[in-house]
Scaffold this motif. Sequence first.
Motif, PDB file in Angstrom:
ATOM      1  N   MET A  42       0.832  -1.205   0.000  1.00  0.00           N
ATOM      2  CA  MET A  42       0.000   0.000   0.000  1.00  0.00           C
ATOM      3  C   MET A  42       0.865   1.253   0.000  1.00  0.00           C
ATOM      4  SD  MET A  42      -3.171  -0.949   2.555  1.00  0.00           S
ATOM      5  CE  MET A  42      -3.290   0.727   3.061  1.00  0.00           C
ATOM      6  N   THR A  43       1.935   1.240   0.785  1.00  0.00           N
ATOM      7  CA  THR A  43       2.826   2.399   0.856  1.00  0.00           C
ATOM      8  C   THR A  43       3.458   2.679  -0.500  1.00  0.00           C
ATOM      9  OG1 THR A  43       3.305   1.872   3.158  1.00  0.00           O
ATOM     10  CG2 THR A  43       4.825   3.353   2.053  1.00  0.00           C
ATOM     11  N   SER A  44       3.945   1.633  -1.138  1.00  0.00           N
ATOM     12  CA  SER A  44       4.595   1.861  -2.434  1.00  0.00           C
ATOM     13  C   SER A  44       3.575   2.275  -3.500  1.00  0.00           C
ATOM     14  CB  SER A  44       5.371   0.628  -2.874  1.00  0.00           C
ATOM     15  OG  SER A  44       4.559  -0.501  -2.902  1.00  0.00           O
ATOM     16  N   SER A  45       2.344   1.779  -3.423  1.00  0.00           N
ATOM     17  CA  SER A  45       1.345   2.208  -4.407  1.00  0.00           C
ATOM     18  C   SER A  45       0.960   3.668  -4.198  1.00  0.00           C
ATOM     19  CB  SER A  45       0.109   1.319  -4.345  1.00  0.00           C
ATOM     20  OG  SER A  45      -0.583   1.520  -3.126  1.00  0.00           O
ATOM     21  N   PHE A  46       0.896   4.122  -2.948  1.00  0.00           N
ATOM     22  CA  PHE A  46       0.619   5.539  -2.694  1.00  0.00           C
ATOM     23  C   PHE A  46       1.757   6.409  -3.201  1.00  0.00           C
ATOM     24  CE2 PHE A  46      -2.233   4.403   1.130  1.00  0.00           C
ATOM     25  CZ  PHE A  46      -3.330   4.291   0.300  1.00  0.00           C
ATOM     26  N   GLN A  47       2.979   5.944  -3.094  1.00  0.00           N
ATOM     27  CA  GLN A  47       4.114   6.721  -3.594  1.00  0.00           C
ATOM     28  C   GLN A  47       4.079   6.813  -5.109  1.00  0.00           C
ATOM     29  OE1 GLN A  47       7.501   4.720  -1.948  1.00  0.00           O
ATOM     30  NE2 GLN A  47       7.294   5.703   0.053  1.00  0.00           N
ATOM     31  N   VAL A  48       3.644   5.750  -5.788  1.00  0.00           N
ATOM     32  CA  VAL A  48       3.576   5.749  -7.246  1.00  0.00           C
ATOM     33  C   VAL A  48       2.465   6.680  -7.734  1.00  0.00           C
ATOM     34  CG1 VAL A  48       3.001   4.290  -9.232  1.00  0.00           C
ATOM     35  CG2 VAL A  48       4.606   3.469  -7.521  1.00  0.00           C
ATOM     36  N   LEU A  49       1.330   6.692  -7.013  1.00  0.00           N
ATOM     37  CA  LEU A  49       0.203   7.513  -7.456  1.00  0.00           C
ATOM     38  C   LEU A  49       0.520   9.002  -7.407  1.00  0.00           C
ATOM     39  CD1 LEU A  49      -2.803   5.658  -5.820  1.00  0.00           C
ATOM     40  CD2 LEU A  49      -2.223   5.779  -8.229  1.00  0.00           C
ATOM     41  N   GLY A  50       1.269   9.421  -6.436  1.00  0.00           N
ATOM     42  CA  GLY A  50       1.630  10.833  -6.361  1.00  0.00           C
ATOM     43  C   GLY A  50       0.796  11.593  -5.348  1.00  0.00           C
ATOM     44  N   LYS A  51       1.347  12.717  -4.926  1.00  0.00           N
ATOM     45  CA  LYS A  51       0.746  13.514  -3.865  1.00  0.00           C
ATOM     46  C   LYS A  51      -0.555  14.180  -4.314  1.00  0.00           C
ATOM     47  CE  LYS A  51       2.001  17.056  -0.542  1.00  0.00           C
ATOM     48  NZ  LYS A  51       3.052  17.951  -0.070  1.00  0.00           N
ATOM     49  N   ASP A  52      -0.602  14.686  -5.536  1.00  0.00           N
ATOM     50  CA  ASP A  52      -1.799  15.388  -6.019  1.00  0.00           C
ATOM     51  C   ASP A  52      -3.003  14.450  -6.093  1.00  0.00           C
ATOM     52  OD1 ASP A  52      -0.361  17.719  -6.254  1.00  0.00           O
ATOM     53  OD2 ASP A  52       0.170  17.323  -8.367  1.00  0.00           O
ATOM     54  N   TYR A  53      -2.787  13.256  -6.624  1.00  0.00           N
ATOM     55  CA  TYR A  53      -3.891  12.306  -6.734  1.00  0.00           C
ATOM     56  C   TYR A  53      -4.385  11.890  -5.350  1.00  0.00           C
ATOM     57  CZ  TYR A  53      -6.600   8.178  -7.852  1.00  0.00           C
ATOM     58  OH  TYR A  53      -7.613   7.266  -7.945  1.00  0.00           O
ATOM     59  N   LEU A  54      -3.480  11.660  -4.414  1.00  0.00           N
ATOM     60  CA  LEU A  54      -3.882  11.254  -3.069  1.00  0.00           C
ATOM     61  C   LEU A  54      -4.663  12.348  -2.359  1.00  0.00           C
ATOM     62  CD1 LEU A  54      -0.758   9.283  -1.854  1.00  0.00           C
ATOM     63  CD2 LEU A  54      -2.955   8.399  -2.574  1.00  0.00           C
ATOM     64  N   ASN A  55      -4.250  13.621  -2.543  1.00  0.00           N
ATOM     65  CA  ASN A  55      -4.998  14.725  -1.941  1.00  0.00           C
ATOM     66  C   ASN A  55      -6.416  14.798  -2.500  1.00  0.00           C
ATOM     67  OD1 ASN A  55      -3.029  15.571  -0.171  1.00  0.00           O
ATOM     68  ND2 ASN A  55      -2.101  16.983  -1.644  1.00  0.00           N
ATOM     69  N   SER A  56      -6.558  14.618  -3.811  1.00  0.00           N
ATOM     70  CA  SER A  56      -7.907  14.651  -4.397  1.00  0.00           C
ATOM     71  C   SER A  56      -8.734  13.447  -3.932  1.00  0.00           C
ATOM     72  CB  SER A  56      -7.826  14.684  -5.926  1.00  0.00           C
ATOM     73  OG  SER A  56      -7.277  13.486  -6.413  1.00  0.00           O
ATOM     74  N   LEU A  57      -8.098  12.287  -3.757  1.00  0.00           N
ATOM     75  CA  LEU A  57      -8.799  11.101  -3.274  1.00  0.00           C
ATOM     76  C   LEU A  57      -9.302  11.309  -1.845  1.00  0.00           C
ATOM     77  CD1 LEU A  57      -9.533   8.122  -3.848  1.00  0.00           C
ATOM     78  CD2 LEU A  57      -7.351   7.525  -2.800  1.00  0.00           C
TER      79      LEU A  57
END
Length: 87
Positions: free
Chosen positions: A61-76
Amino acid sequence: MLPPNSGSDKNRKEKADAHSFTTGAEKPSEQELLDVEKINFRHYLGVFVTLLMFFLGIIMMTSSFQVLGKDYLNSLINVTSNPFLGL
């Protein structure tokens, strides 16, 4: 009010039987000891494998969050902050 009668013959016999079992009056056979060791090993192995899978999932999960990027995670997080939309 008096406590229940705990000194009956049946209770004394049960306590004596339990005492003889715990004091080792009847020793377990070698096969029973081996069976207990196998069961203990299986339990420890099961706990170890479960913890290993849990930590592997967290790492993935940690590595997938790093791949997705900060902008996408903030919008999620912003989208799912509303409980009705999060469902």
